[in-house]
Design a protein around this motif. Sequence first.
Motif, PDB file in Angstrom:
ATOM      1  N   PHE A   1     -10.528 -11.813 -13.365  1.00  0.00           N
ATOM      2  CA  PHE A   1      -9.377 -12.262 -14.144  1.00  0.00           C
ATOM      3  C   PHE A   1      -8.117 -11.572 -13.652  1.00  0.00           C
ATOM      4  CE2 PHE A   1     -13.182 -12.359 -16.740  1.00  0.00           C
ATOM      5  CZ  PHE A   1     -13.141 -13.613 -17.328  1.00  0.00           C
ATOM      6  N   LEU A   2      -6.987 -12.195 -13.958  1.00  0.00           N
ATOM      7  CA  LEU A   2      -5.680 -11.627 -13.662  1.00  0.00           C
ATOM      8  C   LEU A   2      -4.936 -11.462 -14.978  1.00  0.00           C
ATOM      9  CD1 LEU A   2      -3.933 -10.936 -11.089  1.00  0.00           C
ATOM     10  CD2 LEU A   2      -2.855 -13.177 -11.434  1.00  0.00           C
ATOM     11  N   ASP A   3      -4.449 -10.252 -15.262  1.00  0.00           N
ATOM     12  CA  ASP A   3      -3.726 -10.050 -16.517  1.00  0.00           C
ATOM     13  C   ASP A   3      -2.237 -10.312 -16.328  1.00  0.00           C
ATOM     14  OD1 ASP A   3      -2.544  -7.768 -15.414  1.00  0.00           O
ATOM     15  OD2 ASP A   3      -3.838  -6.362 -16.476  1.00  0.00           O
TER      16      ASP A   3
ATOM     17  N   LYS B   1     -12.917 -14.679 -25.356  1.00  0.00           N
ATOM     18  CA  LYS B   1     -13.679 -13.439 -25.569  1.00  0.00           C
ATOM     19  C   LYS B   1     -14.344 -13.035 -24.255  1.00  0.00           C
ATOM     20  CE  LYS B   1     -16.139 -13.550 -29.464  1.00  0.00           C
ATOM     21  NZ  LYS B   1     -17.010 -14.129 -30.542  1.00  0.00           N
ATOM     22  N   VAL B   2     -13.996 -11.842 -23.778  1.00  0.00           N
ATOM     23  CA  VAL B   2     -14.493 -11.372 -22.487  1.00  0.00           C
ATOM     24  C   VAL B   2     -15.188 -10.024 -22.667  1.00  0.00           C
ATOM     25  CG1 VAL B   2     -13.867 -10.733 -20.132  1.00  0.00           C
ATOM     26  CG2 VAL B   2     -12.595 -12.545 -21.299  1.00  0.00           C
ATOM     27  N   LEU B   3     -16.409  -9.937 -22.152  1.00  0.00           N
ATOM     28  CA  LEU B   3     -17.150  -8.674 -22.144  1.00  0.00           C
ATOM     29  C   LEU B   3     -16.714  -7.881 -20.922  1.00  0.00           C
ATOM     30  CD1 LEU B   3     -19.454  -6.838 -23.232  1.00  0.00           C
ATOM     31  CD2 LEU B   3     -21.013  -8.137 -21.760  1.00  0.00           C
ATOM     32  N   LEU B   4     -16.128  -6.700 -21.159  1.00  0.00           N
ATOM     33  CA  LEU B   4     -15.594  -5.878 -20.077  1.00  0.00           C
ATOM     34  C   LEU B   4     -16.640  -4.885 -19.576  1.00  0.00           C
ATOM     35  CD1 LEU B   4     -12.050  -5.249 -21.596  1.00  0.00           C
ATOM     36  CD2 LEU B   4     -12.737  -7.011 -19.947  1.00  0.00           C
ATOM     37  N   GLU B   5     -16.303  -4.174 -18.511  1.00  0.00           N
ATOM     38  CA  GLU B   5     -17.252  -3.268 -17.864  1.00  0.00           C
ATOM     39  C   GLU B   5     -17.685  -2.124 -18.773  1.00  0.00           C
ATOM     40  OE1 GLU B   5     -14.937  -2.321 -14.427  1.00  0.00           O
ATOM     41  OE2 GLU B   5     -16.006  -3.762 -13.155  1.00  0.00           O
ATOM     42  N   ASN B   6     -16.847  -1.757 -19.747  1.00  0.00           N
ATOM     43  CA  ASN B   6     -17.211  -0.670 -20.654  1.00  0.00           C
ATOM     44  C   ASN B   6     -18.020  -1.160 -21.851  1.00  0.00           C
ATOM     45  OD1 ASN B   6     -15.226  -2.078 -21.940  1.00  0.00           O
ATOM     46  ND2 ASN B   6     -13.756  -0.384 -22.039  1.00  0.00           N
ATOM     47  N   ASN B   7     -18.546  -2.402 -21.722  1.00  0.00           N
ATOM     48  CA  ASN B   7     -19.416  -3.001 -22.743  1.00  0.00           C
ATOM     49  C   ASN B   7     -18.669  -3.284 -24.051  1.00  0.00           C
ATOM     50  OD1 ASN B   7     -22.003  -4.085 -22.880  1.00  0.00           O
ATOM     51  ND2 ASN B   7     -22.732  -2.417 -24.206  1.00  0.00           N
ATOM     52  N   ILE B   8     -17.386  -3.499 -23.952  1.00  0.00           N
ATOM     53  CA  ILE B   8     -16.550  -3.860 -25.099  1.00  0.00           C
ATOM     54  C   ILE B   8     -16.077  -5.300 -24.918  1.00  0.00           C
ATOM     55  CG2 ILE B   8     -14.339  -3.427 -26.254  1.00  0.00           C
ATOM     56  CD1 ILE B   8     -14.678  -0.485 -25.586  1.00  0.00           C
ATOM     57  N   VAL B   9     -16.166  -6.091 -25.996  1.00  0.00           N
ATOM     58  CA  VAL B   9     -15.667  -7.459 -25.963  1.00  0.00           C
ATOM     59  C   VAL B   9     -14.210  -7.447 -26.412  1.00  0.00           C
ATOM     60  CG1 VAL B   9     -15.872  -9.784 -26.914  1.00  0.00           C
ATOM     61  CG2 VAL B   9     -17.942  -8.473 -26.375  1.00  0.00           C
ATOM     62  N   LYS B  10     -13.336  -7.945 -25.540  1.00  0.00           N
ATOM     63  CA  LYS B  10     -11.907  -8.008 -25.840  1.00  0.00           C
ATOM     64  C   LYS B  10     -11.468  -9.465 -25.852  1.00  0.00           C
ATOM     65  CE  LYS B  10      -7.434  -6.061 -24.452  1.00  0.00           C
ATOM     66  NZ  LYS B  10      -6.707  -5.198 -23.473  1.00  0.00           N
ATOM     67  N   THR B  11     -10.496  -9.784 -26.705  1.00  0.00           N
ATOM     68  CA  THR B  11      -9.991 -11.151 -26.766  1.00  0.00           C
ATOM     69  C   THR B  11      -8.609 -11.231 -26.120  1.00  0.00           C
ATOM     70  OG1 THR B  11      -8.995 -10.854 -28.954  1.00  0.00           O
ATOM     71  CG2 THR B  11     -11.283 -11.612 -28.876  1.00  0.00           C
ATOM     72  N   PHE B  12      -8.338 -12.367 -25.480  1.00  0.00           N
ATOM     73  CA  PHE B  12      -7.082 -12.584 -24.765  1.00  0.00           C
ATOM     74  C   PHE B  12      -6.533 -13.958 -25.121  1.00  0.00           C
ATOM     75  CE2 PHE B  12      -9.716  -9.816 -22.173  1.00  0.00           C
ATOM     76  CZ  PHE B  12      -8.850  -8.822 -21.748  1.00  0.00           C
ATOM     77  N   ASP B  13      -5.197 -14.036 -25.283  1.00  0.00           N
ATOM     78  CA  ASP B  13      -4.615 -15.359 -25.457  1.00  0.00           C
ATOM     79  C   ASP B  13      -4.170 -15.900 -24.100  1.00  0.00           C
ATOM     80  OD1 ASP B  13      -1.990 -14.545 -24.780  1.00  0.00           O
ATOM     81  OD2 ASP B  13      -1.444 -14.191 -26.873  1.00  0.00           O
ATOM     82  N   LEU B  14      -3.647 -17.134 -24.112  1.00  0.00           N
ATOM     83  CA  LEU B  14      -3.377 -17.853 -22.869  1.00  0.00           C
ATOM     84  C   LEU B  14      -2.336 -17.152 -22.000  1.00  0.00           C
ATOM     85  CD1 LEU B  14      -4.119 -20.399 -21.315  1.00  0.00           C
ATOM     86  CD2 LEU B  14      -2.348 -21.619 -22.571  1.00  0.00           C
ATOM     87  N   LYS B  15      -1.409 -16.440 -22.626  1.00  0.00           N
ATOM     88  CA  LYS B  15      -0.350 -15.775 -21.867  1.00  0.00           C
ATOM     89  C   LYS B  15      -0.800 -14.439 -21.279  1.00  0.00           C
ATOM     90  CE  LYS B  15       3.261 -17.798 -24.787  1.00  0.00           C
ATOM     91  NZ  LYS B  15       4.344 -17.527 -25.767  1.00  0.00           N
ATOM     92  N   GLU B  16      -1.950 -13.954 -21.720  1.00  0.00           N
ATOM     93  CA  GLU B  16      -2.387 -12.621 -21.324  1.00  0.00           C
ATOM     94  C   GLU B  16      -3.363 -12.592 -20.157  1.00  0.00           C
ATOM     95  OE1 GLU B  16      -2.303 -10.062 -25.463  1.00  0.00           O
ATOM     96  OE2 GLU B  16      -4.005 -11.407 -25.133  1.00  0.00           O
ATOM     97  N   ILE B  17      -3.970 -13.726 -19.844  1.00  0.00           N
ATOM     98  CA  ILE B  17      -5.082 -13.683 -18.891  1.00  0.00           C
ATOM     99  C   ILE B  17      -5.186 -15.000 -18.131  1.00  0.00           C
ATOM    100  CG2 ILE B  17      -6.772 -14.534 -20.561  1.00  0.00           C
ATOM    101  CD1 ILE B  17      -8.833 -12.687 -19.377  1.00  0.00           C
ATOM    102  N   GLN B  18      -5.619 -14.884 -16.883  1.00  0.00           N
ATOM    103  CA  GLN B  18      -5.883 -16.061 -16.047  1.00  0.00           C
ATOM    104  C   GLN B  18      -7.230 -15.869 -15.383  1.00  0.00           C
ATOM    105  OE1 GLN B  18      -2.943 -16.750 -13.002  1.00  0.00           O
ATOM    106  NE2 GLN B  18      -4.175 -18.305 -11.973  1.00  0.00           N
ATOM    107  N   LEU B  19      -8.080 -16.868 -15.495  1.00  0.00           N
ATOM    108  CA  LEU B  19      -9.391 -16.826 -14.846  1.00  0.00           C
ATOM    109  C   LEU B  19      -9.229 -17.260 -13.401  1.00  0.00           C
ATOM    110  CD1 LEU B  19     -12.510 -16.700 -14.714  1.00  0.00           C
ATOM    111  CD2 LEU B  19     -12.540 -19.028 -15.649  1.00  0.00           C
ATOM    112  N   LEU B  20      -9.638 -16.379 -12.479  1.00  0.00           N
ATOM    113  CA  LEU B  20      -9.613 -16.707 -11.060  1.00  0.00           C
ATOM    114  C   LEU B  20     -10.971 -17.266 -10.659  1.00  0.00           C
ATOM    115  CD1 LEU B  20      -7.835 -13.492  -9.732  1.00  0.00           C
ATOM    116  CD2 LEU B  20      -6.781 -15.657 -10.397  1.00  0.00           C
TER     117      LEU B  20
END
Length: 243
Positions: A201-203, A223-242
């Motif tokens: 992803f690109l923030d 909802k994205v599961l990150l490397e530290n095993n925490i699920v974080k939520t992102f809105d459309l302006k915050e994240i881009q799926l590559l």
Amino acid sequence: MHIIKLSATNSTNSYLRSLIADENLNDFTAVITQNQTSGRGQMGTVWNAEAGKNLTFSVFKDISGFYLEHPFYISMVAALALIKTLNFFGIPKISVKWPNDILSENKKICGVLIENVIKNNKMTASIIGMGLNVNQTEFENLPKASSLKIITGRVFSIDEVAITIINNLKFYFEFLKAGNTAIIKNEYVNYLFRKNKPSTFLDAEGCMFSGFIKGVTNTGNLKVLLENNIVKTFDLKEIQLLY
């Protein structure tokens, strides 16, 4: 159903919005154009389509009688109506690239732009704009684009595709009006592109990071599961799926 056909217009969403201001429209009134000169996509992107070869249209949906706490369910309904249509026409390996781009394998074939109509601080209607690549076979400088004809080798009736989409919108909006939001969300999440696969992803600051797509919230955040095993939520302006 009431379908208005135009030879050309700057934007079917804008045309439909102007009609709403002047008259009471029938539910599921659709505007279809052979040539959309200023088509828009998510986040201000431009939708380019070869005139006469694709489906560029917008559908009016009256939601004044709905109890709709989270407008993102309209986006889910639109995506599911498209998926049901594409399955009917035999398009393989369909997925939703969050929030509502439709892919076949990893190639984009459809974009959606939803604009809600608010009167007296209440959402009364929705304009659902769709651009579906149907019979176009060349996409200059767009290596990730495809069409129904490229995928299947067949020429499709644009009118038949449009009517099928409208009927499937009616089907899923009945689910939504009945309050079956859990069914809608579960089906949408099951079609999410790269769900449960390692993804990059690109923030908003331009930094890349890795994670696993796990689903969406009721408001449409990813909802994205990150490397530290925490699920974080992102809105459309915050994240881009590559890819």
